[in-house]
Every structure is written in C-alpha cells, then in structure tokens.
Design an enzyme around this catalytic site. Structure first.
Site: not given
Length: 350
Positions: A40, A195, A202, A205, A211
């Site tokens: 991370e 995204c 899109c 997605c 959305c």
DNA sequence: AAACCGGGGAC
DNA sequence: GTCCCAGGTTT
C-alpha cells in the site's frame, strides 16, 4: 451535505471483481498485514507495473517486520532508491521499529491503533485491515473518491472538508460485511482500470445504470476541480537597512493595519532610487549602498517581494522623529518584529 | 504547467 | 481540528 447511498452497490462491484479484478499480484498472495502494508505504501506513489520488482526485492531482503525493524536505514533507503518520496520509506522503517517495540511485531487490531504508526493514515489503515484481516473498514483513496464523486455527481470539490466527510460516510455505508478485502481491492481496481481520470470506460462499468456522472453526459466533470485560487497579487517593496555607529534604524509601525505597532524597517517605493530617497527622508550621509538578496513573504491574500538594501551611513544619535530609533542588533532582535524583518536582521553581518 | 496525491506538521 | 506543504507523477 447529504448523500443518500443507493441500493446494490457492493454486490455489483464484487461481481465485477470476480470476473475482471486482478488477483495474482505479488501482494495478493499470503496477505499478511506486513505484506499488504508495504504494498500500500509503495502503491500510494507509484503504478502497479513499477512497484512489482521493487516489492519483490524488498520482500526478499525484509521478509517480515522484524527484518525491516532490524535493518539499517541506509539499507532500507537503498531498496527504495528510484521510488522517490523517501520520507515514506523512513516512516515505514520507524513504524516497523514501533511495531516490534510496542506491539510484539503484531499489527494493532483497530483502525485507530494502526493510524498511530508513522506514514499510515485512515485510508491506508483501512486497506491493511480489510485486505489482510477482512475487517469492515472503508478506504477513501483517490480511486474511490473518483468513483464516488462520479456515481453521485457530487457537485463540490473533494478537498473541501464537508465534501470529504460526506464521501467518507458514503464509503463506509457501501463497505459490505462480507468479502471486505475483495471489496477494497475491487474499488481500487475499478478506479484504476475503468473509472479513470480521463476516458472512463462507462460501458464496462457495473455501476453504469445509475451513475449520475455518466447520466449527466460527461462523467469527467467529476470530481469537480479544485477551485482556482485566484492567485494572490504580488506587491513589491524595498526595505532600508540603515547602519550607523548608533546601530540599525527601525521605524515603529502605526498601531493599526499591517504589522500594527511592530518595529519594522523603513520602506521605500520599489522603483525609487535608494540613495536619493534615503537622503531626502533621513538626515544621514551615505557611505555605501549594498543590495541584499531579494525574497518573498506571503500573507493570506498577497505576496510581498522584498528587496532589502543595506546602507552604511553617518548620522546623529537621533533622527528627530519619535517613530524612528537606532537599535543595536541584539536589542533589535529582542523587539516585536515582522517575520521578514527578523529574517533580514538575523542574516546581517555587521 | 497544472492537477493530483495521502499523510505530516504547523497553527 | 483545519489548512497547507513536500516531493513527486500523470495528463
């Protein structure tokens, strides 16, 4: 600000992850808190493809928190070399030692506890705990901010506190009770692969049907841009550092307004001729004029470019006006001085 | 060159 | 608590 969560969010995201998410990255095997943590931190600053070889070398040399804590800082930094942001490597090293000294080498079980470690904030702590331990802690990194601001067509800049708070609330309300680690990974993948900042895909997605960003016609309008801070005007001034046998000449500012009541250096117009102006204003005879390095001082609404001018002068011990007074350097530095004036005086060699 | 990035640190 | 920065990368 109030944002209402919509139905069936996490199941769609998880279903998409099942089919399209990445599951074979090095840090997705043997998902211990330590391994997830290192990944991370590296991924905060660098893309996946770049991180992979660094991660593998790092794990080979520092396979666990004890190895990292025991390492020399130089050795840790050497493994970081090329990644940049070395403060993060130093924080990691420090955190490893904290974990060994205070926690027997085990990560704390709570988000608050993990947040105590240097270099780990709320979002990174949530990523570690959800991915490595399956805890129900939501992340809010750049990817998630982008997904949420588009999905809800959030009309305000995410850097605003109230916007960010509303987004944290959304993030937490969408975090499911099961498969928490997969969900965290899925949200990051969704933001990183579909995204994206420009040219979002899109049509692929799982959230496309409701959305609001896509429905608005242009999802890239979200997240809304940081308001262009009408960049501050820049003003210019010259400050006179008059030095005589009696010391340095300071001027008491009027009680109100900028630097009210403080002792400052006399100022003249930026374009004025230094010697001419000085002799007009003060009963002194100038021996020499030396420009000192120009620098910038920033206020809340403007920048002040200051050109200090050093003048060696002959003068009487009093100027004739109460607001002007000679001080020796030590006296001067003990006064209430505007910060840039203090800076100038501290740099003075008499 | 301008936006963006999580956390640290100053205030 | 809040604001802004350091030190970078991406668009």
């Amino acid at each position: 600000m109030e944002l209402t969560p919509k139905a069936d969010f996490a199941p769609r995201v998880l279903n998409w992850f099942n089919q399209h998410g990445r599951k074979n990255l090095p840090w997705q095997q043997d998902k211990t808190p330590y391994r997830v943590w290192i990944s991370e931190i590296m991924l905060q600053q660098t893309q996946v493809a770049t991180v992979i070889p660094y991660y593998q070398r790092f794990m080979a040399s520092f396979p666990d928190v004890f190895a990292l804590a025991a390492a020399e800082q130089d050795d840790v930094l050497a493994h970081w070399s090329g990644l940049g942001y070395y403060a993060r490597a130093r924080n990691m090293h420090k955190a490893a030692q904290q974990l060994v000294n205070d926690w027997d080498g085990e990560f704390p079980q709570t988000q608050e506890g993990v947040c105590e470690l240097p270099g780990i904030g709320r979002s990174t702590a949530a990523a570690i705990l959800s991915i490595s331990r399956g805890q129900q802690t939501a992340i809010l990194d750049g990817n998630v901010k982008r997904v949420l601001s588009r999905y809800h067509a959030i009309p305000t800049w995410p850097g605003e506190k109230k916007t960010e708070n509303a987004m944290w609330q959304l993030a937490e309300s969408y975090m499911p009770a099961e498969r928490c680690g997969d969900y965290t990974q899925a949200m990051m993948d969704l933001g990183a692969t579909l995204c994206t900042r420009s040219k979002p895909q899109c049509l692929l997605c799982p959230l496309q049907r409701d959305c609001d960003g896509r429905i608005s016609g242009d999802p890239t309008l979200f997240p809304v841009k940081k308001p262009k801070k009408a960049d501050k005007p820049v003003k210019h001034t010259q400050m006179l550092v008059l030095i005589s046998d009696h010391g340095i000449l300071l001027e008491k500012r009027p009680a109100t307004g900028i630097w009210g009541g403080l002792w400052s250096l006399p100022e003249i117009d930026n374009h004025a001729d230094v010697a001419l102006e000085t002799e007009q204003r003060f009963p002194v005879s100038i021996d020499s004029v030396t420009p000192l390095p120009q620098f910038r001082h920033t206020f809340s609404h403007y920048h002040l470019e200051i050109r200090p001018q050093r003048l060696e002068v002959q003068a009487n011990d009093t100027i004739g006006e109460d607001k002007y007074q000679w001080f020796n350097l030590e006296q001067a530095l003990s006064l209430g001085l505007p910060a840039p004036v203090r800076t100038i005086l501290e740099g003075l060699t008499l």
